[in-house]
Design a protein around this motif. Structure first.
Motif, PDB file in Angstrom:
ATOM      1  N   ALA A  30      82.160  54.234  37.656  1.00 41.76           N
ATOM      2  CA  ALA A  30      81.332  55.179  37.469  1.00 41.76           C
ATOM      3  C   ALA A  30      81.563  56.009  36.027  1.00 41.76           C
ATOM      4  O   ALA A  30      80.633  56.600  35.576  1.00 41.76           O
ATOM      5  CB  ALA A  30      81.695  56.352  38.607  1.00 41.76           C
ATOM      6  N   LYS A  31      82.793  55.714  35.696  1.00 46.39           N
ATOM      7  CA  LYS A  31      83.410  56.163  34.236  1.00 46.39           C
ATOM      8  C   LYS A  31      83.248  55.358  33.057  1.00 46.39           C
ATOM      9  O   LYS A  31      83.106  55.967  32.121  1.00 46.39           O
ATOM     10  CB  LYS A  31      84.559  56.746  34.393  1.00 46.39           C
ATOM     11  CG  LYS A  31      85.027  57.866  35.241  1.00 46.39           C
ATOM     12  CD  LYS A  31      86.521  58.260  35.374  1.00 46.39           C
ATOM     13  CE  LYS A  31      86.915  59.238  36.289  1.00 46.39           C
ATOM     14  NZ  LYS A  31      88.294  59.796  36.356  1.00 46.39           N
ATOM     15  N   VAL A  32      82.480  54.092  33.064  1.00 44.08           N
ATOM     16  CA  VAL A  32      82.371  53.265  32.256  1.00 44.08           C
ATOM     17  C   VAL A  32      80.828  53.701  31.779  1.00 44.08           C
ATOM     18  O   VAL A  32      80.076  53.962  32.480  1.00 44.08           O
ATOM     19  CB  VAL A  32      81.979  51.759  32.749  1.00 44.08           C
ATOM     20  CG1 VAL A  32      81.907  50.879  31.543  1.00 44.08           C
ATOM     21  CG2 VAL A  32      83.592  51.403  33.366  1.00 44.08           C
ATOM     22  N   SER A  33      80.890  53.631  30.287  1.00 45.57           N
ATOM     23  CA  SER A  33      79.571  54.222  29.669  1.00 45.57           C
ATOM     24  C   SER A  33      79.257  53.099  28.545  1.00 45.57           C
ATOM     25  O   SER A  33      80.331  52.400  28.024  1.00 45.57           O
ATOM     26  CB  SER A  33      79.687  55.449  29.204  1.00 45.57           C
ATOM     27  OG  SER A  33      80.819  55.563  27.822  1.00 45.57           O
ATOM     28  N   ILE A  34      78.096  52.838  28.183  1.00 46.05           N
ATOM     29  CA  ILE A  34      77.616  52.228  27.134  1.00 46.05           C
ATOM     30  C   ILE A  34      78.449  52.394  25.767  1.00 46.05           C
ATOM     31  O   ILE A  34      78.932  51.849  24.887  1.00 46.05           O
ATOM     32  CB  ILE A  34      76.238  52.047  26.750  1.00 46.05           C
ATOM     33  CG1 ILE A  34      75.100  51.567  27.878  1.00 46.05           C
ATOM     34  CG2 ILE A  34      75.929  51.505  25.184  1.00 46.05           C
ATOM     35  CD1 ILE A  34      75.729  50.067  28.047  1.00 46.05           C
ATOM     36  N   GLU A  35      78.784  53.842  25.617  1.00 43.90           N
ATOM     37  CA  GLU A  35      79.292  54.376  24.546  1.00 43.90           C
ATOM     38  C   GLU A  35      80.767  54.044  24.486  1.00 43.90           C
ATOM     39  O   GLU A  35      81.466  53.599  23.406  1.00 43.90           O
ATOM     40  CB  GLU A  35      79.155  55.957  24.438  1.00 43.90           C
ATOM     41  CG  GLU A  35      77.982  56.776  24.190  1.00 43.90           C
ATOM     42  CD  GLU A  35      76.934  56.723  25.087  1.00 43.90           C
ATOM     43  OE1 GLU A  35      77.526  56.103  26.318  1.00 43.90           O
ATOM     44  OE2 GLU A  35      75.732  57.086  25.340  1.00 43.90           O
ATOM     45  N   GLY A  36      81.521  54.371  25.660  1.00 42.45           N
ATOM     46  CA  GLY A  36      82.836  53.679  25.804  1.00 42.45           C
ATOM     47  C   GLY A  36      83.033  52.190  25.492  1.00 42.45           C
ATOM     48  O   GLY A  36      83.779  51.915  24.817  1.00 42.45           O
ATOM     49  N   ILE A  37      82.049  51.147  25.880  1.00 44.87           N
ATOM     50  CA  ILE A  37      82.143  49.831  25.617  1.00 44.87           C
ATOM     51  C   ILE A  37      82.043  49.561  24.290  1.00 44.87           C
ATOM     52  O   ILE A  37      82.861  48.929  23.624  1.00 44.87           O
ATOM     53  CB  ILE A  37      81.060  49.158  26.523  1.00 44.87           C
ATOM     54  CG1 ILE A  37      81.279  49.344  27.932  1.00 44.87           C
ATOM     55  CG2 ILE A  37      80.741  47.763  25.974  1.00 44.87           C
ATOM     56  CD1 ILE A  37      80.057  49.001  28.780  1.00 44.87           C
ATOM     57  N   GLN A  46      73.714  50.173  19.373  1.00 46.68           N
ATOM     58  CA  GLN A  46      72.249  49.693  19.406  1.00 46.68           C
ATOM     59  C   GLN A  46      72.470  48.303  19.480  1.00 46.68           C
ATOM     60  O   GLN A  46      71.761  47.285  19.977  1.00 46.68           O
ATOM     61  CB  GLN A  46      71.733  49.876  17.979  1.00 46.68           C
ATOM     62  CG  GLN A  46      72.487  49.421  16.754  1.00 46.68           C
ATOM     63  CD  GLN A  46      73.528  50.204  16.209  1.00 46.68           C
ATOM     64  OE1 GLN A  46      73.816  51.431  17.006  1.00 46.68           O
ATOM     65  NE2 GLN A  46      74.009  49.970  15.251  1.00 46.68           N
ATOM     66  N   THR A  47      73.737  47.772  19.084  1.00 46.76           N
ATOM     67  CA  THR A  47      74.022  46.255  19.302  1.00 46.76           C
ATOM     68  C   THR A  47      74.151  45.875  20.721  1.00 46.76           C
ATOM     69  O   THR A  47      73.794  44.848  21.101  1.00 46.76           O
ATOM     70  CB  THR A  47      75.444  46.136  18.807  1.00 46.76           C
ATOM     71  OG1 THR A  47      75.525  46.254  17.312  1.00 46.76           O
ATOM     72  CG2 THR A  47      75.774  44.538  18.858  1.00 46.76           C
ATOM     73  N   ILE A  48      74.699  46.884  21.611  1.00 47.70           N
ATOM     74  CA  ILE A  48      74.812  46.358  23.228  1.00 47.70           C
ATOM     75  C   ILE A  48      73.356  46.455  23.758  1.00 47.70           C
ATOM     76  O   ILE A  48      72.792  45.456  24.393  1.00 47.70           O
ATOM     77  CB  ILE A  48      75.639  47.676  23.679  1.00 47.70           C
ATOM     78  CG1 ILE A  48      77.031  47.224  23.353  1.00 47.70           C
ATOM     79  CG2 ILE A  48      75.289  47.165  25.391  1.00 47.70           C
ATOM     80  CD1 ILE A  48      78.005  48.099  23.945  1.00 47.70           C
ATOM     81  N   TYR A  49      72.493  47.408  23.203  1.00 48.80           N
ATOM     82  CA  TYR A  49      71.070  47.709  23.856  1.00 48.80           C
ATOM     83  C   TYR A  49      70.309  46.472  23.229  1.00 48.80           C
ATOM     84  O   TYR A  49      69.131  46.387  23.814  1.00 48.80           O
ATOM     85  CB  TYR A  49      70.404  48.851  23.560  1.00 48.80           C
ATOM     86  CG  TYR A  49      71.116  50.210  24.356  1.00 48.80           C
ATOM     87  CD1 TYR A  49      70.843  50.039  25.974  1.00 48.80           C
ATOM     88  CD2 TYR A  49      71.713  51.264  23.958  1.00 48.80           C
ATOM     89  CE1 TYR A  49      71.607  51.019  26.503  1.00 48.80           C
ATOM     90  CE2 TYR A  49      72.272  52.321  24.566  1.00 48.80           C
ATOM     91  CZ  TYR A  49      72.104  52.120  26.021  1.00 48.80           C
ATOM     92  OH  TYR A  49      72.574  53.128  26.787  1.00 48.80           O
ATOM     93  N   ARG A  50      70.462  45.783  22.349  1.00 45.66           N
ATOM     94  CA  ARG A  50      69.740  44.535  21.660  1.00 45.66           C
ATOM     95  C   ARG A  50      69.699  43.787  22.444  1.00 45.66           C
ATOM     96  O   ARG A  50      68.921  42.609  22.779  1.00 45.66           O
ATOM     97  CB  ARG A  50      70.178  44.316  20.159  1.00 45.66           C
ATOM     98  CG  ARG A  50      69.440  43.227  19.743  1.00 45.66           C
ATOM     99  CD  ARG A  50      69.398  43.102  18.252  1.00 45.66           C
ATOM    100  NE  ARG A  50      70.862  42.678  17.790  1.00 45.66           N
ATOM    101  CZ  ARG A  50      71.854  43.117  17.273  1.00 45.66           C
ATOM    102  NH1 ARG A  50      71.578  44.597  16.672  1.00 45.66           N
ATOM    103  NH2 ARG A  50      72.918  42.615  16.972  1.00 45.66           N
TER     104      ARG A  50
END
Length: 200
Positions: A30-37, A46-50
């Motif tokens: 629940a606390k993991v976020s794209i920003e944190g990753i 943007q690299t992750i979302y690519r």
């Protein structure tokens, strides 16, 4: 230039998946976020979302990276000729995996995401669940040819009957998940699936 770019991409990809897995262990899904990753991996969002459409998709690939060989050769089950022994060994290994703290968080996270994300569910079915189910069907089909299972057994139902109880107990925390329970599942399932002997 292309080989260097490919190498950089692979390095970034593995850094992202490693970061996702580490954060999952440290903070819970629940606390993991794209920003944190992204911060942990040292890359931009943007690299992750690519490469991934959602957090669940990243976690799924992190789980595959942890499960060595998951995307290599097609999975197979042992076929020694002794169906009960082979299934018992496989289910006992499954119990060990489900009880492993490294696997529990990502598997529970995936189960939650798959229930709410049809796109991720389709990817999961194509890349992991589907090939595993086919390996299970192939082992049972071999047992049918050897006369160890009735010829008219529905193999899809048989797969659910043998593996389903472990997943259900694990997911719902409805009882201890032990080697003894796996043994009982195999013996109970096979007693109902074996061909009936005339005059018995």
């Amino acid at each position: 230039m292309t080989p260097n770019r490919a190498r950089r991409n692979e390095t970034s990809r593995r850094a992202i998946l490693t970061a996702a897995f580490e954060l999952l262990q440290e903070t819970g899904y629940a606390k993991v976020s794209i920003e944190g990753i992204a911060t942990r991996a040292g890359v931009g969002k943007q690299t992750i979302y690519r490469w991934w459409p959602s957090k669940g998709a990243v976690i799924f690939d992190a789980f595959l990276m942890l499960s060595e060989g998951a995307e290599g050769e097609p999975p197979t089950l042992p076929d020694t000729g002794d169906l009960a022994a082979d299934l018992t060994a496989v289910l006992r290994d499954t119990v060990v995996e489900m009880n492993d703290p490294r696997y529990e968080q990502p598997m529970r996270a995936l189960a939650t995401e798959i229930a709410h994300d049809p796109e991720l569910a389709a990817v999961y079915a194509e890349r992991l669940d589907g090939p595993l189910k086919e390996a299970k069907r192939q082992r049972l089909r071999s047992a049918q040819r050897a006369g160890q299972l009735a010829e008219d057994v529905d193999l899809d139902v048989a797969v659910d009957l043998i593996w389903g109880p472990l997943f259900s107990r694990w997911l719902q925390r409805s009882g201890p998940l032990t080697a003894g329970y796996a043994d009982r599942v195999v013996s109970t399932a096979l007693d109902g699936l074996r061909p009936r002997r005339s005059g018995a």
